[in-house]
Design an enzyme around this catalytic site. Structure first.
Site, PDB file in Angstrom:
ATOM      1  N   LYS A 106       0.942  -0.711  -0.025  1.00 51.10           N
ATOM      2  CA  LYS A 106      -0.106  -0.030   0.026  1.00 51.10           C
ATOM      3  C   LYS A 106       0.752   1.461   0.363  1.00 51.10           C
ATOM      4  O   LYS A 106       2.041   1.162   0.908  1.00 51.10           O
ATOM      5  CB  LYS A 106      -0.892  -0.120   1.457  1.00 51.10           C
TER       6      LYS A 106
HETATM    7  P1  NAD Z   1     -12.709   7.863  -2.045  1.00 56.09           P
HETATM    8  O1  NAD Z   1     -11.731   9.263  -2.246  1.00 56.09           O
HETATM    9  O2  NAD Z   1     -13.166   7.618  -3.615  1.00 56.09           O
HETATM   10  O3  NAD Z   1     -14.341   8.409  -1.202  1.00 56.09           O
HETATM   11  C1  NAD Z   1     -14.076   8.644  -0.152  1.00 56.09           C
HETATM   12  C2  NAD Z   1     -15.056   8.752   0.561  1.00 56.09           C
HETATM   13  O4  NAD Z   1     -15.518   8.159   1.725  1.00 56.09           O
HETATM   14  C3  NAD Z   1     -15.615  10.295  -0.461  1.00 56.09           C
HETATM   15  O5  NAD Z   1     -17.135  10.208  -0.250  1.00 56.09           O
HETATM   16  C4  NAD Z   1     -15.171  11.378   1.173  1.00 56.09           C
HETATM   17  O6  NAD Z   1     -15.747  12.137   1.532  1.00 56.09           O
HETATM   18  C5  NAD Z   1     -15.397   9.822   2.364  1.00 56.09           C
HETATM   19  N1  NAD Z   1     -15.086  10.432   3.709  1.00 56.09           N
HETATM   20  C6  NAD Z   1     -13.950  10.842   3.507  1.00 56.09           C
HETATM   21  N2  NAD Z   1     -13.242  11.207   4.649  1.00 56.09           N
HETATM   22  C7  NAD Z   1     -14.525  11.172   5.617  1.00 56.09           C
HETATM   23  C8  NAD Z   1     -14.445  11.052   6.997  1.00 56.09           C
HETATM   24  N3  NAD Z   1     -14.369  11.776   8.313  1.00 56.09           N
HETATM   25  N4  NAD Z   1     -16.260  10.487   7.994  1.00 56.09           N
HETATM   26  C9  NAD Z   1     -16.684   9.934   6.860  1.00 56.09           C
HETATM   27  N5  NAD Z   1     -16.591  10.077   5.005  1.00 56.09           N
HETATM   28  C10 NAD Z   1     -15.195  10.469   4.463  1.00 56.09           C
HETATM   29  O7  NAD Z   1     -12.796   6.383  -1.976  1.00 56.09           O
HETATM   30  P2  NAD Z   1     -12.833   4.874  -2.225  1.00 56.09           P
HETATM   31  O8  NAD Z   1     -11.929   4.716  -3.321  1.00 56.09           O
HETATM   32  O9  NAD Z   1     -14.200   5.400  -2.317  1.00 56.09           O
HETATM   33  O10 NAD Z   1     -12.282   4.084  -0.905  1.00 56.09           O
HETATM   34  C11 NAD Z   1     -13.198   4.269   0.210  1.00 56.09           C
HETATM   35  C12 NAD Z   1     -13.089   2.626   1.682  1.00 56.09           C
HETATM   36  O11 NAD Z   1     -13.125   1.837   0.361  1.00 56.09           O
HETATM   37  C13 NAD Z   1     -11.514   3.207   1.542  1.00 56.09           C
HETATM   38  O12 NAD Z   1     -10.840   2.643   2.935  1.00 56.09           O
HETATM   39  C14 NAD Z   1     -10.462   2.307   1.051  1.00 56.09           C
HETATM   40  O13 NAD Z   1      -9.120   1.712   1.140  1.00 56.09           O
HETATM   41  C15 NAD Z   1     -11.361   1.062   0.725  1.00 56.09           C
HETATM   42  N6  NAD Z   1     -11.362   0.164  -1.245  1.00 56.09           N
HETATM   43  C16 NAD Z   1     -10.678   1.050  -1.494  1.00 56.09           C
HETATM   44  C17 NAD Z   1     -11.179   0.228  -3.003  1.00 56.09           C
HETATM   45  C18 NAD Z   1     -10.812   1.017  -4.751  1.00 56.09           C
HETATM   46  O14 NAD Z   1     -11.374   0.501  -5.291  1.00 56.09           O
HETATM   47  N7  NAD Z   1     -10.531   2.377  -4.700  1.00 56.09           N
HETATM   48  C19 NAD Z   1     -10.961  -1.019  -3.008  1.00 56.09           C
HETATM   49  C20 NAD Z   1     -10.702  -1.477  -1.834  1.00 56.09           C
HETATM   50  C21 NAD Z   1     -11.828  -0.574  -0.848  1.00 56.09           C
END
Ligand code: NAD
Length: 420
Positions: A106
């Site tokens: 990561k």
């Molecule tokens: P992103 O940046 O696209 O979206 C993040 C979201 O969380 C946004 O809506 C943001 O406004 C919100 N956010 C940020 N800080 C916050 C807070 N303090 N309280 C509430 N909401 C908050 O990110 P993503 O890619 O959607 O990732 C979200 C989660 O999923 C993370 O834990 C990431 O590690 C996990 N994840 C992502 C992927 C991927 O393919 N992108 C794959 C597996 C897991």
């Protein structure tokens, strides 16, 4: 994020508990407790106002026992070494539970993309890529999007790495734009996997999916696609949030309208979204709503000892990485709330990243239907094996997933033996 919270301790705790059930001794898991390689970098960037700002970044490889390190890159103000370590370790076990030939890694940069221009984000991306270039590569370590990064950022990583090597190298990163060898279906893959997993667990619990209420915390890539696909599958999404707070309508939200509002401009926030019948709530309130399914899809440490006793959902599908702390897990288990763990529920993203990498290496391209079908097969098979083991061992789904994943990592390590 609370100061005392260390997500890497969470990982170690579940690994140790799983090792005890598997009958492993300390030596079997000793090496797995430590990330294999950690790089901390300083990233000088000329900002739009002419000043120079130095950002801090990381790339951490937790394990390469089962294959190259694989895992996303996060741009967020709370990024720190322990968080990146935990995220890297979760990737090791996620790739193992769905049985794709990767280890876990990561990366992250401490920055707030919402306060940066596109130019500044691109400059950070390029200099960060140059700084971690000695570690990454299609056969070593393959980044992907995570919080605060997207396909455009992956395209800049691919371009920077290719420029440094002097030729085009598609397979260095996944989640790229389609024009640069991105896979059809990758953008929706994590949310699609969350949808498959939610339908699978509802079926096992005998809960009909039609009209089942859902609250989704987070409306980024994972939260928005999860909400969209669960809505399309007939569930009733009653709440969704972003960093600015959430919106709630017990009769169900107009998810397509909300998602097109958010997609129109990256600065659009849900606090400014108004629709008849919806009320504005905080992220904390969203987590405690009386719904059947809660989908945390934002950050770690959202469901903790402070609020686990107040969660009203019947089941939690962890779309985010590490949203539930170990203390909360124990409270939820005692209260009979099922938790489908992150390493299983959100594995769809890395599965389709694997498909992207395979296509890049072979210079072939698959249709979106092929991608989605192969994804479903892998997600369903992983879910079934975790479910069956959980029933057999009378344990939680998280422990079931870790029993499978840890055994695969330990078996690979022992087959390779310790060099020299
Ligand atoms: P992103 O940046 O696209 O979206 C993040 C979201 O969380 C946004 O809506 C943001 O406004 C919100 N956010 C940020 N800080 C916050 C807070 N303090 N309280 C509430 N909401 C908050 O990110 P993503 O890619 O959607 O990732 C979200 C989660 O999923 C993370 O834990 C990431 O590690 C996990 N994840 C992502 C992927 C991927 O393919 N992108 C794959 C597996 C897991």
């Amino acid at each position: 994020m609370k100061q005392s919270y260390n997500p890497y301790d969470n990982v170690l705790k579940v690994v140790q508990d799983a090792a005890a059930i598997l009958g492993y001794n300390d030596s079997d898991i000793e090496a797995i407790k430590y990330p294999e390689r950690e790089l901390k970098v300083s990233i000088p960037v000329r900002m739009d106002d002419g000043t120079t700002h130095v950002f801090q970044g990381y790339r951490i490889q937790h394990s390469t026992s089962r294959g190259p390190a694989k895992g996303g890159i996060r741009f967020h103000p709370d990024v720190n070494a322990d968080e990146v370590r935990a995220l890297a370790a979760w990737m090791t076990f996620k790739c193992a539970v769905v049985n794709i030939p990767y280890g876990g890694g990561k990366g992250g940069v401490v920055c707030d993309p919402s306060k940066l221009s596109e130019n500044e984000i691109r400059a950070i991306t390029r200099r960060y890529t140059a700084a971690i270039a000695p570690l990454i590569g299609p056969e070593q370590d393959i980044p992907a999007p995570d919080v605060g990064t997207n396909a455009a950022v992956m395209g800049w990583i691919m371009d920077t790495y290719s420029m440094l090597k002097g030729h085009c190298i598609h397979g260095v990163v996944t989640g790229k734009p389609l024009e640069l060898g991105g896979a059809l279906g990758r953008n929706e893959a994590t949310g699609r996997g969350v949808m498959f997993t939610t339908l699978n667990i509802l079926k096992k619990l005998g809960i009909p999916s039609e009209g089942t209420t859902v609250a989704v915390q987070g409306a980024g890539n994972v939260g928005s696609v999860s909400a969209k696909l669960l809505h399309e599958a007939g569930l009733k999404v009653v709440a969704i949030s972003d960093v600015s707070g959430g919106i709630y309508n017990p009769d169900g939200l107009d998810i397509p309208a909300i998602l097109s509002y958010l997609a129109a401009d990256r600065r659009n926030l849900l606090k400014d979204f108004n629709e008849d019948g919806t009320t504005h709530i905080s992220n904390e309130e969203l987590l405690e709503l009386p719904v059947t399914v809660l989908v945390p899809a934002a950050l770690e440490n959202q469901i903790n000892a402070g609020n686990a006793g107040k969660i009203q959902a019947k089941l939690i599908v962890e779309a985010a990485n590490g949203p539930t702390t170990s203390e909360a897990d124990e409270i939820l288990a005692k209260r009979g709330i099922e938790v489908v763990p992150d390493i299983l529920a959100n594995a769809g993203g890395v599965v389709v990243s694997y498909f992207e990498w395979v296509q890049n290496i072979q210079s072939v391209s698959w249709t979106e239907d092929e991608v989605n079908k192969k994804l479903k097969d892998i997600m369903d098979a992983a879910f079934e094996s975790v479910w069956d083991l959980t029933q057999e061992k009378h344990t939680t789904l998280r422990m079931g997933a870790y029993l499978i994943a840890l055994k695969r990592v330990v078996d690979a390590k022992s087959a390779r033996a310790i060099w020299p």
